[in-house]
Structure formats: C-alpha cells, structure tokens
Design a protein around this motif. Sequence first.
Motif, PDB file in Angstrom:
ATOM      1  N   LYS A   1      -9.482 -16.468  -2.345  1.00  0.00           N
ATOM      2  CA  LYS A   1     -10.572 -16.043  -3.229  1.00  0.00           C
ATOM      3  C   LYS A   1     -10.392 -16.766  -4.551  1.00  0.00           C
ATOM      4  O   LYS A   1      -9.428 -16.523  -5.281  1.00  0.00           O
ATOM      5  N   SER A   2     -11.314 -17.649  -4.843  1.00  0.00           N
ATOM      6  CA  SER A   2     -11.262 -18.398  -6.086  1.00  0.00           C
ATOM      7  C   SER A   2     -11.691 -17.490  -7.229  1.00  0.00           C
ATOM      8  O   SER A   2     -12.749 -16.864  -7.168  1.00  0.00           O
TER       9      SER A   2
ATOM     10  N   SER B   1      -6.068 -20.123  -6.061  1.00  0.00           N
ATOM     11  CA  SER B   1      -6.886 -19.006  -5.587  1.00  0.00           C
ATOM     12  C   SER B   1      -6.004 -17.810  -5.257  1.00  0.00           C
ATOM     13  O   SER B   1      -4.845 -17.974  -4.867  1.00  0.00           O
TER      14      SER B   1
END
Length: 61
Positions: free
Chosen positions: A30-31, A38
């Motif tokens: 998840k950036s 991330s």
Amino acid sequence: MIQFYDPGDAAEQAEVESLLRQNGVEYFLKSSNGDGPSEILVAEEDVPQAQKLIDVMNRNR
C-alpha cells in the motif's frame, strides 16, 4: 488485510518482501504517498508467522 510493516526505505521493503515470499506469506503493498517505500499488509491470520520471520531477520542483523 491489515498493516503489518512500514519499512524505512526501499531496501528494507525489498528484504521484507523477499522474506515473506520465500516463506509463503501472501502480502500486498500500500503506497502511502507514491514516494518512498510502501506499507506491507498481510492477512490477519498470517501476522504471527510474519512477525516471527521479522524477529529472526532483526536478530540476524
């Protein structure tokens, strides 16, 4: 999926990803802002196994 690990840099992210992959732990990235590493997310039921792997990694540093 829940947040599991927030690496400090791209090298640490790659190390954790490799460790999880080699041990069959599925993960997603998840950036946070498109810049830098991330966050690493894993399934809630995989957290204990993933945490053990991280603990071993940290002890071997």
